[in-house]
Design a protein around this motif. Sequence first.
Motif, short mmCIF file in Angstrom:
data_model
loop_
_atom_site.label_atom_id
_atom_site.label_comp_id
_atom_site.label_asym_id
_atom_site.label_seq_id
_atom_site.Cartn_x
_atom_site.Cartn_y
_atom_site.Cartn_z
N HIS A 156 0.85 -1.19 0.00
CA HIS A 156 0.00 0.00 0.00
C HIS A 156 0.89 1.25 0.00
CE1 HIS A 156 -3.11 2.86 1.01
NE2 HIS A 156 -4.02 1.92 0.93
N PRO A 157 0.77 2.11 -1.03
CA PRO A 157 1.63 3.30 -1.06
C PRO A 157 1.26 4.29 0.03
CG PRO A 157 -0.04 3.43 -2.79
CD PRO A 157 -0.18 2.08 -2.16
N GLN A 158 2.26 4.96 0.56
CA GLN A 158 2.06 5.92 1.63
C GLN A 158 2.16 7.35 1.11
OE1 GLN A 158 1.16 4.96 4.84
NE2 GLN A 158 1.02 2.99 3.76
N ALA A 159 1.17 8.16 1.40
CA ALA A 159 1.20 9.56 0.99
C ALA A 159 2.31 10.28 1.75
CB ALA A 159 -0.14 10.22 1.27
N PRO A 160 3.07 11.15 1.10
CA PRO A 160 4.08 11.95 1.81
C PRO A 160 3.45 12.79 2.91
CG PRO A 160 4.35 12.14 -0.58
CD PRO A 160 3.05 11.45 -0.35
N ASP A 161 4.18 12.98 4.00
CA ASP A 161 3.65 13.75 5.13
C ASP A 161 3.26 15.17 4.73
OD1 ASP A 161 4.05 11.56 6.74
OD2 ASP A 161 5.99 12.25 7.50
N TRP A 162 3.96 15.75 3.75
CA TRP A 162 3.72 17.13 3.38
C TRP A 162 2.53 17.31 2.45
CZ3 TRP A 162 3.86 16.94 -1.77
CH2 TRP A 162 4.71 16.00 -2.39
N SER A 163 2.00 16.23 1.88
CA SER A 163 0.95 16.35 0.87
C SER A 163 -0.41 16.64 1.50
CB SER A 163 0.87 15.08 0.02
OG SER A 163 0.52 13.96 0.82
N ASN A 164 -1.24 17.37 0.79
CA ASN A 164 -2.61 17.65 1.26
C ASN A 164 -3.68 17.37 0.22
OD1 ASN A 164 -2.31 19.91 -0.42
ND2 ASN A 164 -1.80 21.27 1.29
N ILE A 165 -3.29 16.86 -0.95
CA ILE A 165 -4.23 16.47 -2.00
C ILE A 165 -3.70 15.23 -2.70
CG2 ILE A 165 -5.08 17.08 -4.33
CD1 ILE A 165 -5.47 19.91 -3.40
N VAL A 166 -4.59 14.29 -2.98
CA VAL A 166 -4.28 13.11 -3.78
C VAL A 166 -4.90 13.30 -5.15
CG1 VAL A 166 -4.41 10.61 -3.98
CG2 VAL A 166 -4.38 11.67 -1.73
N HIS A 167 -4.11 13.06 -6.20
CA HIS A 167 -4.63 13.15 -7.57
C HIS A 167 -4.33 11.81 -8.25
CE1 HIS A 167 -5.07 15.74 -11.47
NE2 HIS A 167 -5.67 14.56 -11.58
N ALA A 168 -5.39 11.13 -8.69
CA ALA A 168 -5.23 9.78 -9.23
C ALA A 168 -6.02 9.59 -10.52
CB ALA A 168 -5.68 8.75 -8.19
N ASN A 169 -5.58 8.64 -11.31
CA ASN A 169 -6.33 8.15 -12.46
C ASN A 169 -7.49 7.29 -11.94
OD1 ASN A 169 -7.16 6.64 -14.74
ND2 ASN A 169 -5.07 6.46 -15.53
#
Length: 345
Positions: free
Chosen positions: A53-66
């Motif tokens: 399961h990929p982990q979102a970076p701590d600094w990110s605040n939006i996920v953008h996916a296909n």
Amino acid sequence: MITPAVWFPTVRTGTGTDVFTRTLADNLNARGVRAEITWLPHRAEYCPWSVRHPQAPDWSNIVHANTWLNWRLLPKDMPLVVTVHHTVHRPELRKQKGILRALYHQFWIAPNERRMLRLANQATTVSEFAADATRKDLVDHPIRVIYNGIDTDRFFPKPKDEGNEPFRLLYVGSWISRKGVDLLQPIMRKLGPGFELLYTGPQEGRVKGNTRDIGHLANEEQVVQALQDADVLLFPSRSEGFGLVIVEAMASGLPVVTSEIAPITEIIRNGVDGFLCPVNDTDEFARAIRRLKEDSQQYKQIRKSGRKRALDRFSVDTMTKQYVELYSNMLASAQNEEVRLAPLA
């Protein structure tokens, strides 16, 4: 105001969706909007439990996916943007897929896309046609259209010598029926001597006659070179979500002869930026190509017009600005209205 910081969990497919993700992430970073891609192996699409399961970076605040990314691989409780790149669920496409691909799309991809669209805080598509098809075939959902953009500084025209022999056609794309690759041989047969088809491989021997397999184009520089070395882009596709290579060709001053299908009709004006031919009409494709070879004035005008249209409507700057606006509005809503996040339960 919170500055967007975007994470792209992305399945690497070797197609235009990879190009879209790299281009957007690179240009977000160039604008001071932090962005990062986590590339996942292709098996994550059809066997998501086989990858970590990929982990979102701590600094990110939006996920953008296909929308083809399996929903199980999303993080919990982060604002989600999804983009629809393909429109593969229309009934008229079923006979072109083969039974296994058709079943895969119907029972695996379509349910996943519906789930992703319902989870998303914002959905985008790459064309008006893709938006309409998504609402009809998947979910009647609010969708914003943001056209794909290209780097018009990197894709640029190279001076052409008149009277080149042979007249070089280029096909760039996957070797599948949906792209109309079975039409390449009949078109070349109708054109006869004086024409050469360059096509991306490795598909050596798939097209007989005056043809040349130029191999897999491994990076953008090779794509630019191939477009600049050709005289016409031949693209007899039967179905597209957008048609990125068409815009790349236009920006490179390369006339395009392609099918009269949506969404290509949103990109090209027939006889102005290229030629739109009836689907499967190899006679009309051959006539349009021959006309470009024989009429040097029209050839030059289409080169000029296509370049201008790419600059005006399909630049990477325009695309990136629209996504930054979308991300910023989402975060503002999250601050002011406690925007709905993407629960995975």
